[in-house]
Design an enzyme around this catalytic site. Structure first.
Site, PDB file in Angstrom:
ATOM      1  N   ASP A 126      75.163  60.765  55.205  1.00  0.00           N
ATOM      2  CA  ASP A 126      73.979  60.160  55.832  1.00  0.00           C
ATOM      3  C   ASP A 126      73.741  58.786  55.202  1.00  0.00           C
ATOM      4  O   ASP A 126      73.381  58.682  54.027  1.00  0.00           O
ATOM      5  CB  ASP A 126      72.756  61.075  55.639  1.00  0.00           C
ATOM      6  CG  ASP A 126      71.558  60.562  56.427  1.00  0.00           C
ATOM      7  OD1 ASP A 126      71.587  59.394  56.876  1.00  0.00           O
ATOM      8  OD2 ASP A 126      70.594  61.330  56.574  1.00  0.00           O
TER       9      ASP A 126
ATOM     10  N   THR B 124      71.879  52.225  66.039  1.00  0.00           N
ATOM     11  CA  THR B 124      72.153  51.427  67.251  1.00  0.00           C
ATOM     12  C   THR B 124      71.007  51.446  68.276  1.00  0.00           C
ATOM     13  O   THR B 124      71.175  50.919  69.377  1.00  0.00           O
ATOM     14  CB  THR B 124      73.439  51.925  67.946  1.00  0.00           C
ATOM     15  OG1 THR B 124      73.298  53.321  68.215  1.00  0.00           O
ATOM     16  CG2 THR B 124      74.672  51.680  67.098  1.00  0.00           C
TER      17      THR B 124
ATOM     18  N   THR C  18      77.923  43.000  65.980  1.00  0.00           N
ATOM     19  CA  THR C  18      77.432  42.882  67.347  1.00  0.00           C
ATOM     20  C   THR C  18      77.196  41.441  67.790  1.00  0.00           C
ATOM     21  O   THR C  18      76.910  40.572  66.964  1.00  0.00           O
ATOM     22  CB  THR C  18      76.096  43.660  67.455  1.00  0.00           C
ATOM     23  OG1 THR C  18      75.476  43.385  68.700  1.00  0.00           O
ATOM     24  CG2 THR C  18      75.124  43.260  66.357  1.00  0.00           C
TER      25      THR C  18
ATOM     26  N   TYR D 138      67.297  44.867  65.046  1.00  0.00           N
ATOM     27  CA  TYR D 138      68.668  45.393  65.045  1.00  0.00           C
ATOM     28  C   TYR D 138      69.658  44.274  64.714  1.00  0.00           C
ATOM     29  O   TYR D 138      70.507  44.419  63.830  1.00  0.00           O
ATOM     30  CB  TYR D 138      68.989  46.003  66.419  1.00  0.00           C
ATOM     31  CG  TYR D 138      70.448  46.326  66.645  1.00  0.00           C
ATOM     32  CD1 TYR D 138      71.060  47.406  66.027  1.00  0.00           C
ATOM     33  CD2 TYR D 138      71.228  45.528  67.497  1.00  0.00           C
ATOM     34  CE1 TYR D 138      72.412  47.689  66.244  1.00  0.00           C
ATOM     35  CE2 TYR D 138      72.567  45.811  67.723  1.00  0.00           C
ATOM     36  CZ  TYR D 138      73.155  46.893  67.089  1.00  0.00           C
ATOM     37  OH  TYR D 138      74.485  47.160  67.307  1.00  0.00           O
TER      38      TYR D 138
ATOM     39  N   LYS E 191      72.077  43.967  61.380  1.00  0.00           N
ATOM     40  CA  LYS E 191      73.544  43.884  61.472  1.00  0.00           C
ATOM     41  C   LYS E 191      74.049  42.604  60.812  1.00  0.00           C
ATOM     42  O   LYS E 191      75.095  42.608  60.151  1.00  0.00           O
ATOM     43  CB  LYS E 191      73.996  43.948  62.935  1.00  0.00           C
ATOM     44  CG  LYS E 191      73.725  45.270  63.652  1.00  0.00           C
ATOM     45  CD  LYS E 191      74.513  46.448  63.112  1.00  0.00           C
ATOM     46  CE  LYS E 191      76.000  46.358  63.413  1.00  0.00           C
ATOM     47  NZ  LYS E 191      76.706  47.592  62.957  1.00  0.00           N
TER      48      LYS E 191
ATOM     49  N   TRP F 223      78.248  45.094  74.210  1.00  0.00           N
ATOM     50  CA  TRP F 223      78.007  45.857  75.441  1.00  0.00           C
ATOM     51  C   TRP F 223      78.942  47.074  75.523  1.00  0.00           C
ATOM     52  O   TRP F 223      79.662  47.266  76.520  1.00  0.00           O
ATOM     53  CB  TRP F 223      78.198  44.964  76.660  1.00  0.00           C
ATOM     54  CG  TRP F 223      77.225  43.825  76.798  1.00  0.00           C
ATOM     55  CD1 TRP F 223      76.542  43.188  75.808  1.00  0.00           C
ATOM     56  CD2 TRP F 223      76.842  43.160  78.017  1.00  0.00           C
ATOM     57  NE1 TRP F 223      75.752  42.174  76.329  1.00  0.00           N
ATOM     58  CE2 TRP F 223      75.922  42.149  77.688  1.00  0.00           C
ATOM     59  CE3 TRP F 223      77.198  43.323  79.349  1.00  0.00           C
ATOM     60  CZ2 TRP F 223      75.353  41.300  78.645  1.00  0.00           C
ATOM     61  CZ3 TRP F 223      76.642  42.482  80.298  1.00  0.00           C
ATOM     62  CH2 TRP F 223      75.715  41.493  79.949  1.00  0.00           C
TER      63      TRP F 223
HETATM   64  N1  LIG Z   1      76.673  50.248  71.528  1.00  0.00           N
HETATM   65  C1  LIG Z   1      76.785  48.937  71.731  1.00  0.00           C
HETATM   66  O1  LIG Z   1      76.514  48.432  72.839  1.00  0.00           O
HETATM   67  C2  LIG Z   1      77.309  48.044  70.639  1.00  0.00           C
HETATM   68  C3  LIG Z   1      77.391  46.675  70.884  1.00  0.00           C
HETATM   69  C4  LIG Z   1      77.884  45.838  69.884  1.00  0.00           C
HETATM   70  C5  LIG Z   1      78.251  46.380  68.662  1.00  0.00           C
HETATM   71  N2  LIG Z   1      78.127  47.708  68.436  1.00  0.00           N
HETATM   72  C6  LIG Z   1      78.485  48.222  67.109  1.00  0.00           C
HETATM   73  O2  LIG Z   1      79.615  49.072  67.270  1.00  0.00           O
HETATM   74  C7  LIG Z   1      79.563  50.106  66.269  1.00  0.00           C
HETATM   75  C8  LIG Z   1      79.718  51.464  66.926  1.00  0.00           C
HETATM   76  O3  LIG Z   1      78.636  51.638  67.839  1.00  0.00           O
HETATM   77  P1  LIG Z   1      78.607  52.808  68.922  1.00  0.00           P
HETATM   78  O4  LIG Z   1      78.373  52.171  70.226  1.00  0.00           O
HETATM   79  O5  LIG Z   1      79.754  53.724  68.714  1.00  0.00           O
HETATM   80  O6  LIG Z   1      77.246  53.509  68.476  1.00  0.00           O
HETATM   81  P2  LIG Z   1      76.786  55.009  68.664  1.00  0.00           P
HETATM   82  O7  LIG Z   1      77.468  55.658  69.805  1.00  0.00           O
HETATM   83  O8  LIG Z   1      75.292  54.972  68.610  1.00  0.00           O
HETATM   84  O9  LIG Z   1      77.337  55.699  67.348  1.00  0.00           O
HETATM   85  C9  LIG Z   1      76.793  55.414  66.105  1.00  0.00           C
HETATM   86  C10 LIG Z   1      77.080  56.583  65.202  1.00  0.00           C
HETATM   87  O10 LIG Z   1      76.426  56.313  63.949  1.00  0.00           O
HETATM   88  C11 LIG Z   1      75.835  57.514  63.522  1.00  0.00           C
HETATM   89  N3  LIG Z   1      74.692  57.282  62.647  1.00  0.00           N
HETATM   90  C12 LIG Z   1      73.473  56.785  62.959  1.00  0.00           C
HETATM   91  N4  LIG Z   1      72.672  56.809  61.877  1.00  0.00           N
HETATM   92  C13 LIG Z   1      73.416  57.340  60.876  1.00  0.00           C
HETATM   93  C14 LIG Z   1      73.158  57.640  59.524  1.00  0.00           C
HETATM   94  N5  LIG Z   1      71.951  57.443  58.983  1.00  0.00           N
HETATM   95  N6  LIG Z   1      74.147  58.156  58.774  1.00  0.00           N
HETATM   96  C15 LIG Z   1      75.364  58.415  59.305  1.00  0.00           C
HETATM   97  N7  LIG Z   1      75.669  58.179  60.586  1.00  0.00           N
HETATM   98  C16 LIG Z   1      74.697  57.639  61.359  1.00  0.00           C
HETATM   99  C17 LIG Z   1      75.379  58.212  64.790  1.00  0.00           C
HETATM  100  O11 LIG Z   1      75.200  59.570  64.520  1.00  0.00           O
HETATM  101  P3  LIG Z   1      74.110  60.444  65.300  1.00  0.00           P
HETATM  102  O12 LIG Z   1      74.782  60.779  66.597  1.00  0.00           O
HETATM  103  O13 LIG Z   1      73.891  61.598  64.405  1.00  0.00           O
HETATM  104  O14 LIG Z   1      72.903  59.583  65.490  1.00  0.00           O
HETATM  105  C18 LIG Z   1      76.532  57.917  65.719  1.00  0.00           C
HETATM  106  O15 LIG Z   1      77.537  58.894  65.615  1.00  0.00           O
HETATM  107  C19 LIG Z   1      78.241  49.913  65.523  1.00  0.00           C
HETATM  108  O16 LIG Z   1      78.465  49.172  64.358  1.00  0.00           O
HETATM  109  C20 LIG Z   1      77.404  49.082  66.478  1.00  0.00           C
HETATM  110  O17 LIG Z   1      76.441  48.302  65.796  1.00  0.00           O
HETATM  111  C21 LIG Z   1      77.683  48.562  69.409  1.00  0.00           C
END
Ligand SMILES: NC(=O)c1ccc[n+]([C@@H]2O[C@H](COP(=O)([O-])OP(=O)(O)OC[C@H]3O[C@@H](n4cnc5c(N)ncnc54)[C@H](OP(=O)(O)O)[C@@H]3O)[C@@H](O)[C@H]2O)c1
Length: 301
Positions: free
Chosen positions: A35, A61, A100, A124, A128, A149
């Protein structure tokens, strides 16, 4: 090679696990294993996991919720990333981390390059950007992949939301004055696979050649309205029964959100091409692949 993937249940984490299964010995960590709200536990976890490579796909996120949960977003996206970086620097273990397009304010009119200064608008984005700063200053052999995105066939994302709304409503209203590039989690994991397959000893030097930061999205760009239209069109071509017959383009002022978004967040692919010799496919093609996975091939495909 032993690879630790944090956030293993998230969009990118799941795609990475699929991509790298069979290539490496994977340690898949979800929030219940590690965590990141408790950065003081990171060192002990990493010591026992003994990774040769860390891929941090975990992040806070929830862009809008972060406006009221500032401390939680900051701990996970900044403090914990700094702690991971310090451990990776001490142990000389390569680390891949994601950031991001929301680190930019969106005032540009041409794609952002890695050397452009960050200027995030939202909590956010700020958290980041601070994670990036702490990681780079840890001097870890790291690579920060800024993407944008993100959507996939699982988890919470724009594709899934539009697909649901299109079955519930006759008309959708989607903002058309925010421009960027939809990027599938599979595209991201394919790129990471391309890097990781070069072998762990080669990674620190490769990362250094990219100055430890690279922009990665699909090629091309659109608006959220353009993305929604392509999703609905793709669903229709796969004979998914929909209620929505119209997708109305609206300005951002008609869809206020707690967190402000950049109006323009295209990311330049120059460094990606030059250092990694990597050419991602257009967002429309990547969307088709994800729709194929979830809904089957379109008629005539
Ligand atoms: N989604 C977007 O549009 C987007 C855009 C640009 C960049 N990014 C970046 O890409 C990366 C991956 O994003 P994603 O889209 O795969 O996001 P995601 O689907 O929200 O996955 C994030 C993961 O992080 C876990 N998490 C959250 N809080 C946590 C904590 N306290 N300790 C441990 N794990 C934790 C979540 O677990 P839970 O399921 O338990 O919450 C989830 O499995 C991130 O760095 C994000 O900032 C994402």
């Amino acid at each position: 090679m032993r690879i630790l993937i944090t956030g293993a249940g998230g969009q990118v984490g799941v795609a990475l696990a699929r991509e790298l299964a069979g290539f490496a010995d994977l340690v898949l960590a979800t929030r219940s294993d590690l965590d990141l709200s408790y950065p003081q536990g990171i060192g002990a976890f990493l010591r026992s996991a003994k990774p040769d490579l860390i891929i941090n796909a975990a992040a806070y996120t929830a862009v809008d919720r972060a406006e009221t949960e500032q401390d939680q977003a900051w701990t996970v996206n900044a403090t914990a990333v700094g702690a991971m970086g310090r451990w990776a620097a001490e142990q000389n273990v390569p680390l891949i981390h994601f950031s991001t397009d929301y680190v930019f304010d969106g005032d540009a009119s041409e794609p952002y390059s890695e050397t452009d200064p960050v200027c995030p608008l939202s909590v956010y984005g700020k958290s980041k950007a601070e994670g990036e700063r702490l990681l780079l200053s840890s001097e870890a052999p790291c690579l920060i992949i800024r993407t944008a995105w993100v959507y996939s066939d699982h988890g919470k994302n724009f594709l899934k939301t539009m697909a649901r709304l299109a079955t519930e409503r006759t008309e959708l209203a989607v903002v058309s004055d925010q421009l960027g590039t939809p990027t599938s989690s599979v595209q991201i994991s394919n790129f990471v696979g391309h890097i990781v397959r070069q072998g762990q000893p080669a990674l620190p030097e490769l990362f250094a050649r990219a100055s430890r930061l690279v922009h990665f999205t699909a090629s091309g760009w659109t608006s959220w309205h353009g993305f929604a239209s392509a999703i609905v069109d793709g669903l229709k071509r796969r004979s998914v029964p929909l209620k929505a017959s119209k997708i109305r383009a609206i300005p951002s002022v008609e869809y206020p959100t707690p967190a402000p978004r950049p109006k323009y967040s295209r990311l330049s692919a120059e460094r990606l091409k030059q250092v990694f010799n990597y050419h991602p496919e257009p967002w429309e093609q990547a969307l088709n692949h994800v729709l194929d996975t979830s809904y089957g091939k379109a008629a005539g495909q």
